[in-house]
Motif scaffolding. Structure first.
Motif, PDB file in Angstrom:
ATOM      1  N   ARG A  34       0.838  -1.207   0.000  1.00 12.65           N
ATOM      2  CA  ARG A  34       0.000   0.000   0.000  1.00 12.65           C
ATOM      3  C   ARG A  34       0.867   1.249   0.000  1.00 12.65           C
ATOM      4  NH1 ARG A  34      -4.620   1.197   4.615  1.00 12.65           N
ATOM      5  NH2 ARG A  34      -5.352   3.221   3.850  1.00 12.65           N
ATOM      6  N   THR A  38       1.030   3.933  -3.014  1.00  9.97           N
ATOM      7  CA  THR A  38       0.716   5.331  -2.716  1.00  9.97           C
ATOM      8  C   THR A  38       1.836   6.259  -3.179  1.00  9.97           C
ATOM      9  OG1 THR A  38      -0.627   4.693  -0.806  1.00  9.97           O
ATOM     10  CG2 THR A  38       0.174   6.965  -0.870  1.00  9.97           C
ATOM     11  N   ASN A 169      -8.096   7.582   6.787  1.00  8.26           N
ATOM     12  CA  ASN A 169      -7.376   6.554   6.036  1.00  8.26           C
ATOM     13  C   ASN A 169      -7.102   7.007   4.612  1.00  8.26           C
ATOM     14  OD1 ASN A 169      -9.918   6.392   4.897  1.00  8.26           O
ATOM     15  ND2 ASN A 169      -9.997   4.148   4.913  1.00  8.26           N
ATOM     16  N   THR A 170      -7.262   8.286   4.367  1.00  7.42           N
ATOM     17  CA  THR A 170      -6.927   8.872   3.072  1.00  7.42           C
ATOM     18  C   THR A 170      -6.021  10.079   3.282  1.00  7.42           C
ATOM     19  OG1 THR A 170      -8.872  10.318   3.066  1.00  7.42           O
ATOM     20  CG2 THR A 170      -9.117   8.151   2.047  1.00  7.42           C
ATOM     21  N   ASN A 349      -9.485   2.768  -0.604  1.00  8.00           N
ATOM     22  CA  ASN A 349      -8.914   2.741   0.733  1.00  8.00           C
ATOM     23  C   ASN A 349      -9.764   1.935   1.716  1.00  8.00           C
ATOM     24  OD1 ASN A 349      -6.334   4.491   1.022  1.00  8.00           O
ATOM     25  ND2 ASN A 349      -7.640   5.653  -0.370  1.00  8.00           N
TER      26      ASN A 349
END
Length: 505
Positions: A34, A38, A169-170, A349
């Motif tokens: 992740r 990202t 969570n973003t 997400n």
């Protein structure tokens, strides 16, 4: 003299450090892909970014095992390595989610994995050092229990921070979400404190005590590297093996170049060339009568007990399957199951947050069945128990392809959890009785090769397969992993330990 039996709580204390180790390891496994994605990594490039971790383990573990066999300080034999590794790993855990770009994140993963390996490798030998043979299965099961508990909490942290505490969570493009960052900070603290508990609350036998327990084998000069250390491996055989590896590596590397295949394939076969050269160099040094740590480390790779060689194939395919899961579950769940690839979207997400929950389930199952597996093994055999566990794990991985709901994904992880519990304990229980006591740490480190090599193979070829054969559909990597785990289950049935060999006779 026989080693005295330790109480349940003594075994608990000597295994507690694994809680922290697996806490950090779970955060790494569940969130590294992740983080890489990202920071801008393409899906087919993610395996090559993971390659640093297994390569580091391949180098670090046998060296740490070799020197920990020969170490004695005020802290003991294995515990200094626990502590140093924990300090370095905790620092790396704090740096990882703050990486400003992809390559710093990849470099931090390298350092973090090396540090975790420094702490983790001596823990396996710690069981062999401190426990009588009849208690070793319990010792490894205790480690599996703490691995399961640590992984459950570690994997669940981003979900907890998002849904229970309210952290986002973003984040903006190229920035790691706060829920992931704080999960890594907590992991760093838990890692260090758990290892400190084992360092402070457990003890180790001195070389003199081990000498008495082992009839002289453990009490030899810990710095010794004489001819008996390398006996059993022919210098000519070592030279031939090295030459074969060198030639094969050169031929395949040239073929990869001529066919313009993906550059990741170079890693595997250039590595084969390097190993071949090391074997040939070691053969030359032995012919000249030179004996040192390097010669011993390389030569004893050819002196593995038969049980270890048989278990090597089981470990190879088991860990190939696990590594395919760790690399591609996020992409398979977000893309195949929930149909989203936009890393800035809430849908992506939310789906990505479900992957740590899935990992929590399989680790929770592993913790629950950790003490059940030795009971089953006692009534049947270690081989049969491991066969059933790996079979369930393979089916669980393959089933992800056919699922379309969050609940179904959790059910698929039950089989994986049973397999994970067995992988962490049963092979080591089978192996420990076949190892010479004076080289317990070294051979446990070499045994890690068959955890690391499949990871290198997976990181090398899975990206190629996903891109060239699987039409950029990562879920097929999970199916490949499931098939590999089923093959490992079948290979388990051919493993013969000293105990089973004696019963056959």
């Amino acid at each position: 003299m026989q080693k005295p039996k330790l109480s349940f709580w003594q075994i608990w204390n000597m295994s507690f450090g694994f809680l922290g180790i697996q806490f950090g390891f779970a955060l790494q496994n569940a969130n590294t892909s992740r983080i890489f994605e990202t920071l801008g990594a393409d899906v087919e490039d993610i395996p090559i970014l993971w390659i640093a971790a297994p390569v580091t383990g391949l180098i670090v573990q046998p060296i740490i095992g070799y020197f920990s066999d020969r170490t004695w300080t005020r802290l003991g034999r294995r515990r200094p390595y626990f502590l140093v590794g924990a300090i370095l790993a905790s620092i790396s855990l704090c740096i990882m989610p703050n990486s400003p770009n992809l390559w710093i994140a990849a470099g931090t993963l390298w350092i973090m994995d090396a540090s975790i390996n420094i702490s983790m490798e001596p823990f396996r030998a710690f069981v062999g050092d401190n426990l009588a043979e009849e208690q070793r299965t319990l010792g490894f099961a205790m480690q599996s229990f703490f691995i399961g508990i640590g992984a459950v909490v570690g994997s669940l942290l981003p979900y907890v921070f998002t849904n229970w505490i309210g952290l986002s969570n973003t984040a903006e493009e190229g920035v790691i979400p706060p829920s992931v960052k704080w999960s890594f900070y907590v992991g760093a603290i838990v890692f260090l404190l758990a290892v400190l508990w084992t360092v402070m609350r457990s003890k180790e036998y001195s070389p003199e005590e081990l000498k008495a327990f082992e009839g002289g084998d453990e009490g030899e000069d810990v710095a010794k590297s004489g001819s008996e250390e390398t006996a059993g491996a022919s210098t000519k055989g070592q030279l031939r093996t090295g030459l074969f590896m060198l030639i094969l590596g050169l031929i395949v590397t040239y073929y990869i170049y001529s066919q313009s295949w993906t550059k990741e394939l170079y890693i595997l076969f250039v590595g084969l060339i390097v190993v071949g050269v090391l074997f040939m160099l070691t053969s030359f040094l032995r012919k000249k009568g030179m004996e040192n740590g390097f010669v011993t480390i390389i030569t004893d790779m050819m002196n593995m007990p038969t049980t270890m060689k048989q278990l090597a194939w089981v470990q190879f395919f088991s860990w190939f399957a696990l590594f395919s899961m760790w690399i591609y579950t996020t992409q398979a769940v977000t893309g195949h199951v929930f149909g989203t690839t936009d890393t800035t979207s809430k849908a992506y997400n939310d789906a990505a947050d479900w992957v740590p929950v899935m990992f929590t389930v399989y680790n929770g199952v592993a913790a629950l069945v950790a003490f059940l597996l030795p009971v089953i093994a006692k009534r049947t055999s270690n081989q049969f128990t491991h066969f059933i566990a790996l079979l369930l794990g393979g089916v669980g991985l393959i089933s992800v392809y056919f699922l379309s709901s969050k609940v179904g994904l959790l059910l698929s992880m039950i089989g994986v959890g049973v397999a994970w519990a067995s992988i962490l304990s049963i092979p080591y229980a089978m192996l420990s009785s076949s190892l010479p006591a004076s080289k317990m740490g070294y051979f446990m480190g070499v045994f890690n090769f068959f955890i690391v090599i499949p990871q290198i193979v997976a990181a090398t070829i899975l990206g190629f397969l996903v891109k060239e054969l699987f039409n950029n559909e990562p879920v097929y990597a999970l199916i490949t992993g499931g098939a590999a785990m089923i093959l490992a289950a079948v290979l388990t049935l051919r493993v013969v330990t000293p105990k089973t060999k004696k019963s056959y006779e």
